[in-house]
Scaffold this active site. Structure first.
Site, PDB file in Angstrom:
ATOM      1  N   LYS A   1       3.810  -1.264   1.541  1.00  0.00           N
ATOM      2  CA  LYS A   1       2.981  -0.817   1.417  1.00  0.00           C
ATOM      3  C   LYS A   1       1.892  -0.116   3.123  1.00  0.00           C
ATOM      4  O   LYS A   1       1.272   0.516   2.908  1.00  0.00           O
ATOM      5  CB  LYS A   1       2.070  -1.168   0.747  1.00  0.00           C
ATOM      6  CG  LYS A   1       2.733  -1.316  -1.178  1.00  0.00           C
ATOM      7  CD  LYS A   1       1.528  -1.239  -1.973  1.00  0.00           C
ATOM      8  CE  LYS A   1       2.609  -1.397  -3.307  1.00  0.00           C
ATOM      9  NZ  LYS A   1       2.065  -0.845  -4.403  1.00  0.00           N
TER      10      LYS A   1
ATOM     11  N   PRO B   1       1.778   8.326  -8.085  1.00  0.00           N
ATOM     12  CA  PRO B   1       1.787   7.631  -7.099  1.00  0.00           C
ATOM     13  C   PRO B   1       1.379   6.758  -6.234  1.00  0.00           C
ATOM     14  O   PRO B   1       0.515   6.185  -7.207  1.00  0.00           O
ATOM     15  CB  PRO B   1       0.978   8.763  -6.884  1.00  0.00           C
ATOM     16  CG  PRO B   1       0.156   9.466  -7.965  1.00  0.00           C
ATOM     17  CD  PRO B   1       1.057   9.403  -8.792  1.00  0.00           C
ATOM     18  N   ASP B   2       1.885   5.921  -5.591  1.00  0.00           N
ATOM     19  CA  ASP B   2       1.472   4.744  -4.969  1.00  0.00           C
ATOM     20  C   ASP B   2      -0.342   4.973  -4.016  1.00  0.00           C
ATOM     21  O   ASP B   2      -0.020   5.223  -2.737  1.00  0.00           O
ATOM     22  CB  ASP B   2       2.295   4.094  -4.295  1.00  0.00           C
ATOM     23  CG  ASP B   2       1.587   2.185  -3.912  1.00  0.00           C
ATOM     24  OD1 ASP B   2       0.781   2.577  -3.508  1.00  0.00           O
ATOM     25  OD2 ASP B   2       2.795   1.390  -4.388  1.00  0.00           O
ATOM     26  N   ILE B   3      -1.281   4.487  -4.759  1.00  0.00           N
ATOM     27  CA  ILE B   3      -2.062   5.142  -3.981  1.00  0.00           C
ATOM     28  C   ILE B   3      -2.484   4.064  -2.923  1.00  0.00           C
ATOM     29  O   ILE B   3      -3.197   4.440  -2.417  1.00  0.00           O
ATOM     30  CB  ILE B   3      -3.470   4.381  -4.800  1.00  0.00           C
ATOM     31  CG1 ILE B   3      -2.681   5.337  -6.836  1.00  0.00           C
ATOM     32  CG2 ILE B   3      -5.190   5.154  -4.987  1.00  0.00           C
ATOM     33  CD1 ILE B   3      -4.114   5.269  -7.297  1.00  0.00           C
TER      34      ILE B   3
ATOM     35  N   ASN C   1      -1.168  -1.854 -19.475  1.00  0.00           N
ATOM     36  CA  ASN C   1      -0.658  -3.317 -18.635  1.00  0.00           C
ATOM     37  C   ASN C   1      -2.456  -3.909 -19.416  1.00  0.00           C
ATOM     38  O   ASN C   1      -2.991  -4.202 -19.679  1.00  0.00           O
ATOM     39  CB  ASN C   1      -0.701  -3.697 -17.427  1.00  0.00           C
ATOM     40  CG  ASN C   1      -1.745  -2.584 -16.469  1.00  0.00           C
ATOM     41  OD1 ASN C   1      -2.794  -4.187 -16.740  1.00  0.00           O
ATOM     42  ND2 ASN C   1      -1.366  -1.728 -15.386  1.00  0.00           N
TER      43      ASN C   1
ATOM     44  N   LYS D   1      -0.521  15.382 -30.623  1.00  0.00           N
ATOM     45  CA  LYS D   1      -0.274  13.746 -31.892  1.00  0.00           C
ATOM     46  C   LYS D   1       1.867  14.174 -31.948  1.00  0.00           C
ATOM     47  O   LYS D   1       2.219  14.822 -33.260  1.00  0.00           O
ATOM     48  CB  LYS D   1      -1.014  13.539 -33.251  1.00  0.00           C
ATOM     49  CG  LYS D   1      -0.504  11.835 -33.234  1.00  0.00           C
ATOM     50  CD  LYS D   1      -0.921  11.038 -34.505  1.00  0.00           C
ATOM     51  CE  LYS D   1      -0.641   9.676 -34.720  1.00  0.00           C
ATOM     52  NZ  LYS D   1      -1.117   9.855 -36.096  1.00  0.00           N
TER      53      LYS D   1
ATOM     54  N   LYS E   1       5.750  -6.436   0.185  1.00  0.00           N
ATOM     55  CA  LYS E   1       5.353  -5.430  -0.555  1.00  0.00           C
ATOM     56  C   LYS E   1       4.040  -4.771   0.777  1.00  0.00           C
ATOM     57  O   LYS E   1       3.674  -4.121   1.136  1.00  0.00           O
ATOM     58  CB  LYS E   1       4.382  -5.589  -1.446  1.00  0.00           C
ATOM     59  CG  LYS E   1       3.406  -5.012  -2.383  1.00  0.00           C
ATOM     60  CD  LYS E   1       3.196  -5.239  -3.397  1.00  0.00           C
ATOM     61  CE  LYS E   1       4.621  -5.465  -4.651  1.00  0.00           C
ATOM     62  NZ  LYS E   1       4.611  -6.556  -6.016  1.00  0.00           N
TER      63      LYS E   1
HETATM   64  N1  CTP Z   1      -1.011   0.243  -6.488  1.00  0.00           N
HETATM   65  C1  CTP Z   1      -1.228   1.311  -6.525  1.00  0.00           C
HETATM   66  N2  CTP Z   1      -0.806   2.101  -6.986  1.00  0.00           N
HETATM   67  C2  CTP Z   1       0.215   2.202  -7.912  1.00  0.00           C
HETATM   68  C3  CTP Z   1       1.027   1.237  -7.653  1.00  0.00           C
HETATM   69  C4  CTP Z   1       0.167  -0.053  -7.122  1.00  0.00           C
HETATM   70  O1  CTP Z   1      -2.284   1.304  -5.926  1.00  0.00           O
HETATM   71  N3  CTP Z   1       0.833   3.151  -8.394  1.00  0.00           N
HETATM   72  C5  CTP Z   1      -1.489  -0.967  -5.649  1.00  0.00           C
HETATM   73  C6  CTP Z   1      -2.360  -2.020  -6.564  1.00  0.00           C
HETATM   74  O2  CTP Z   1      -3.310  -1.541  -7.033  1.00  0.00           O
HETATM   75  C7  CTP Z   1      -2.480  -3.460  -5.468  1.00  0.00           C
HETATM   76  C8  CTP Z   1      -0.638  -3.226  -4.407  1.00  0.00           C
HETATM   77  O3  CTP Z   1      -0.175  -1.653  -4.842  1.00  0.00           O
HETATM   78  O4  CTP Z   1      -3.098  -3.749  -4.834  1.00  0.00           O
HETATM   79  C9  CTP Z   1       0.315  -3.989  -5.918  1.00  0.00           C
HETATM   80  O5  CTP Z   1       0.662  -3.519  -6.658  1.00  0.00           O
HETATM   81  P1  CTP Z   1       2.197  -3.654  -7.692  1.00  0.00           P
HETATM   82  O6  CTP Z   1       1.971  -3.515  -8.985  1.00  0.00           O
HETATM   83  O7  CTP Z   1       1.799  -5.817  -7.692  1.00  0.00           O
HETATM   84  O8  CTP Z   1       3.277  -3.768  -6.707  1.00  0.00           O
HETATM   85  P2  CTP Z   1       4.367  -3.110  -6.809  1.00  0.00           P
HETATM   86  O9  CTP Z   1       4.358  -1.812  -5.995  1.00  0.00           O
HETATM   87  O10 CTP Z   1       3.552  -1.763  -7.766  1.00  0.00           O
HETATM   88  O11 CTP Z   1       5.338  -3.643  -6.630  1.00  0.00           O
HETATM   89  P3  CTP Z   1       6.656  -3.848  -7.545  1.00  0.00           P
HETATM   90  O12 CTP Z   1       5.744  -3.591  -9.244  1.00  0.00           O
HETATM   91  O13 CTP Z   1       7.814  -4.011  -7.098  1.00  0.00           O
HETATM   92  O14 CTP Z   1       6.214  -5.757  -8.279  1.00  0.00           O
END
Ligand code: CTP
Length: 399
Positions: free
Chosen positions: A341, A303-305, A208, A286, A337
């Site tokens: 979270k 995983p959402d850290i 990204n 590759k 959010k």
């Molecule tokens: N984050 C994280 N791990 C992930 C995704 C996000 O720790 N796998 C953390 C980011 O570092 C940030 C926050 O979560 O602090 C929000 O991330 P964002 O991408 O804006 O939100 P999403 O949960 O992905 O929600 P959406 O894509 O629906 O906006």
């Protein structure tokens, strides 16, 4: 934090002089004694009466006041303090300091002092950017003067750019950092930053547009307040911060492992733009082009850290700060959010392309906490970082 310290506060004559009043209040809250000095121009913006009332001390304004001289001569006045603080430092005052002029009480004290000097400049953007001011700034820095700010953003004069006085909390936290080892001394803080790269095969990846600028600035600002910083970064464009522990990772899975391995910490700031998905089965070799056949990728969730760390029973940092990058309904989405979270604060920003924020040098954020949504004006990413670091120091009971 500032008990037993005395600050000689010189208030310069600019529209931002009113913020010196809050600076006095915050300095005194932290136990500092404040001796205020007003330039004649400053007395046009704030009255000696309000300054004196807030400081609880005599206000000095006049170089040739015989009563003052009988009580405490100006040389002595310049030496009694642990720090001389100039808020706001106008272009005129900076020029006088740089040249060693001493035509009034404020400039005389600045020339006569042998204690450390810190200035918080504030002026119109053109005045700030003028080569004369920049020359003076360089001279002052060379003389060992500490400079806090200025910030960047909308200004009272209707223009936009650098020149805005640093916030009183930032100034006070910088004073603490100058007079002690820093308000975050002994605190360990984790910062995640940058994008992640999710491999497709050994040479291709999904990424990204995050540059890592905001996370890097936050790590630097926390370091400047004395924190021990663990900086977990994806492959970011910007240079790594100095003086912090840097852990380089590529993917979200690697970032998660590095973050969990860095715990426990007193606070965690999750500024990384972590990829939500990764390629389900990245190829070990590759992927070759094949005539007439297009590859298709299937994804699985990362995983959402942030959510995981927020939900830890043991080792949850005392303060967990998440970021939210949104393109519409910023506050509503970010508030949801934060609840989803489970973090303490969310720093939300609008990353729709028109704002130029993603990859740019500025940010316009809303800080969402238990206290509601607090809109910060558009400002440079470094200033966002300084303000956030000051708030973190305050929340940890250190600021
Ligand atoms: N984050 C994280 N791990 C992930 C995704 C996000 O720790 N796998 C953390 C980011 O570092 C940030 C926050 O979560 O602090 C929000 O991330 P964002 O991408 O804006 O939100 P999403 O949960 O992905 O929600 P959406 O894509 O629906 O906006």
């Amino acid at each position: 934090m500032l008990a037993g310290k005395r600050i000689l506060l010189i208030i310069g004559g600019g529209i931002a002089a009113y913020k010196a009043l809050e600076t006095i209040r915050r300095l005194r809250e932290r136990g500092a004694a404040v001796t205020p000095v007003l330039t004649p121009a400053a007395a046009e913006f704030v009255t000696p009466l309000s300054v004196g009332a807030l400081a609880g001390e005599k206000v000095y304004t006049d170089l040739f006041d015989l009563t003052d001289e009988a009580e405490m001569g100006h040389i002595q006045l310049s030496r009694v303090a642990d720090l001389v603080l100039v808020v706001p430092a106008t272009a005129d005052l900076m020029a006088k300091m740089a040249q060693g002029l001493a035509g009034d009480l404020a400039s005389t004290l600045l020339l006569a002092t042998d204690t450390p000097v810190m200035i918080a400049p504030a002026m119109n953007v053109r005045m700030w950017e003028h080569p004369a001011t920049q020359r003076n700034l360089a001279l002052l820095k060379g003389d060992g003067v500490a400079v806090i700010g200025p910030g960047e953003g909308d200004m009272a004069c209707g223009e936009f750019g650098p020149g805005r006085l640093a916030e009183p909390l930032e100034i006070v936290v910088a004073v603490e950092a100058a007079l002690s080892d820093g308000p975050l001394k002994g605190r360990r803080v984790l910062v995640t930053s940058g994008p992640t790269h999710e491999p497709i095969d050994p040479v291709r990846y999904i990424a990204n547009r995050s540059s890592g600028a905001q996370g890097t600035a936050i790590a630097e600002a926390l370091r400047d307040l004395g924190a021990e910083v663990v900086f977990v970064t994806g492959p970011a464009e910007v240079a790594r911060p100095e003086g912090v522990e840097v852990i380089e990772v590529e993917s979200a899975l690697e970032m998660r492992a590095a973050v969990l391995g860095a715990l426990p910490v007193d606070a965690g700031v999750f500024a990384a733009a972590v990829a939500d998905w990764r390629v389900e089965s990245a190829s070990g070799s590759k992927i070759k082009k094949q005539a007439g056949r297009l590859p298709s990728l299937s994804f699985t969730e990362n995983p959402d850290i942030l959510a995981e760390v927020s939900g830890l029973a043991e080792d949850r940092p005392g303060l967990v700060v998440g970021f939210a990058a949104e393109t519409d309904d910023v506050v509503a989405h970010a508030t949801a959010k934060r609840a989803r979270k489970g973090c303490d604060w969310i720093v939300a920003n609008d990353v729709s392309p028109a704002t130029g924020i993603m990859g740019g040098s500025e940010n316009a954020v809303v800080l969402i906490s238990d206290d509601g949504a607090e809109d910060w004006p558009r400002m440079g990413k470094r200033e966002v970082a300084r303000r956030l670091a000051a708030r973190i120091a305050e929340a940890l009971g250190a600021g």
